[in-house]
Enzyme design. Sequence first.
Site, PDB file in Angstrom:
ATOM      1  N   ASN A   1      52.462  32.211 -25.333  1.00 48.66           N
ATOM      2  CA  ASN A   1      51.137  32.065 -24.760  1.00 48.66           C
ATOM      3  C   ASN A   1      50.282  33.220 -25.273  1.00 48.66           C
ATOM      4  OD1 ASN A   1      48.916  32.412 -22.828  1.00 48.66           O
ATOM      5  ND2 ASN A   1      49.915  30.757 -21.717  1.00 48.66           N
TER       6      ASN A   1
ATOM      7  N   HIS B   1      48.445  27.909 -25.369  1.00 48.53           N
ATOM      8  CA  HIS B   1      49.662  27.939 -24.568  1.00 48.53           C
ATOM      9  C   HIS B   1      50.847  28.112 -25.518  1.00 48.53           C
ATOM     10  CE1 HIS B   1      48.116  25.865 -20.666  1.00 48.53           C
ATOM     11  NE2 HIS B   1      47.237  26.729 -21.148  1.00 48.53           N
TER      12      HIS B   1
ATOM     13  N   GLU C   1      53.642  26.465 -26.123  1.00 46.82           N
ATOM     14  CA  GLU C   1      54.107  25.304 -26.878  1.00 46.82           C
ATOM     15  C   GLU C   1      53.107  24.908 -27.958  1.00 46.82           C
ATOM     16  OE1 GLU C   1      55.540  25.098 -22.582  1.00 46.82           O
ATOM     17  OE2 GLU C   1      53.668  25.550 -23.605  1.00 46.82           O
TER      18      GLU C   1
ATOM     19  N   CYS D   1      52.878  22.268 -19.201  1.00 44.47           N
ATOM     20  CA  CYS D   1      51.761  21.685 -18.456  1.00 44.47           C
ATOM     21  C   CYS D   1      51.369  20.366 -19.129  1.00 44.47           C
ATOM     22  CB  CYS D   1      50.589  22.653 -18.466  1.00 44.47           C
ATOM     23  SG  CYS D   1      49.863  22.879 -20.107  1.00 44.47           S
TER      24      CYS D   1
ATOM     25  N   CYS E   1      50.367  20.723 -22.931  1.00 49.40           N
ATOM     26  CA  CYS E   1      51.505  20.857 -23.844  1.00 49.40           C
ATOM     27  C   CYS E   1      52.377  19.600 -23.838  1.00 49.40           C
ATOM     28  CB  CYS E   1      52.300  22.098 -23.466  1.00 49.40           C
ATOM     29  SG  CYS E   1      51.283  23.600 -23.592  1.00 49.40           S
TER      30      CYS E   1
ATOM     31  N   ASP F   1      45.309  30.393 -16.034  1.00 50.01           N
ATOM     32  CA  ASP F   1      46.140  29.730 -17.045  1.00 50.01           C
ATOM     33  C   ASP F   1      46.449  28.291 -16.657  1.00 50.01           C
ATOM     34  OD1 ASP F   1      47.621  30.078 -19.593  1.00 50.01           O
ATOM     35  OD2 ASP F   1      49.326  29.557 -18.332  1.00 50.01           O
TER      36      ASP F   1
END
Length: 143
Positions: free
Chosen positions: A39, A50, A52, A77, A80, A140
């Site tokens: 991140n 993020h 990923e 999330c 991602c 975030d």
Amino acid sequence: MDEFMRAALAEAEIGKKESGIPIGSVLVRGGRIISRGRNRRLQENDPMKHAEIDCLMRAGRIGSYRETTLYSTLMPCYLCAGAVVQFRIPKVIVGEARTFAGAEAFMRAHGVDVVTLDAIECIILMEQFIKEQPRLWNEDIGE
């Protein structure tokens, strides 16, 4: 915890040392890491960075993702998870989902094999960050 989750955790630790959000990710194909990410929202002032997404961006154009596995220290999330589904990544291995439930059901509904390790190292890292930086954490996750 296998070598790939340890590598993702190492990325999260680097992010923490950079005063970022401690989430890490690696992309694996054929038993080897082909990309690493973390991140970088705070470090690069980019709400899309993020772990990923950073990992996938750093992988570059690899052709098909169908033979890959994405590791992440935290349950992805929806942002991602959308990338996972879009690129047809068949498997996601997650360090933990206690501190953030993420989009597990969404990924499963799209045929992704999601494995949660419930790794104590990942749990402690996120619990500590959330306790110390609740405002940044809420930012975030879009709270």
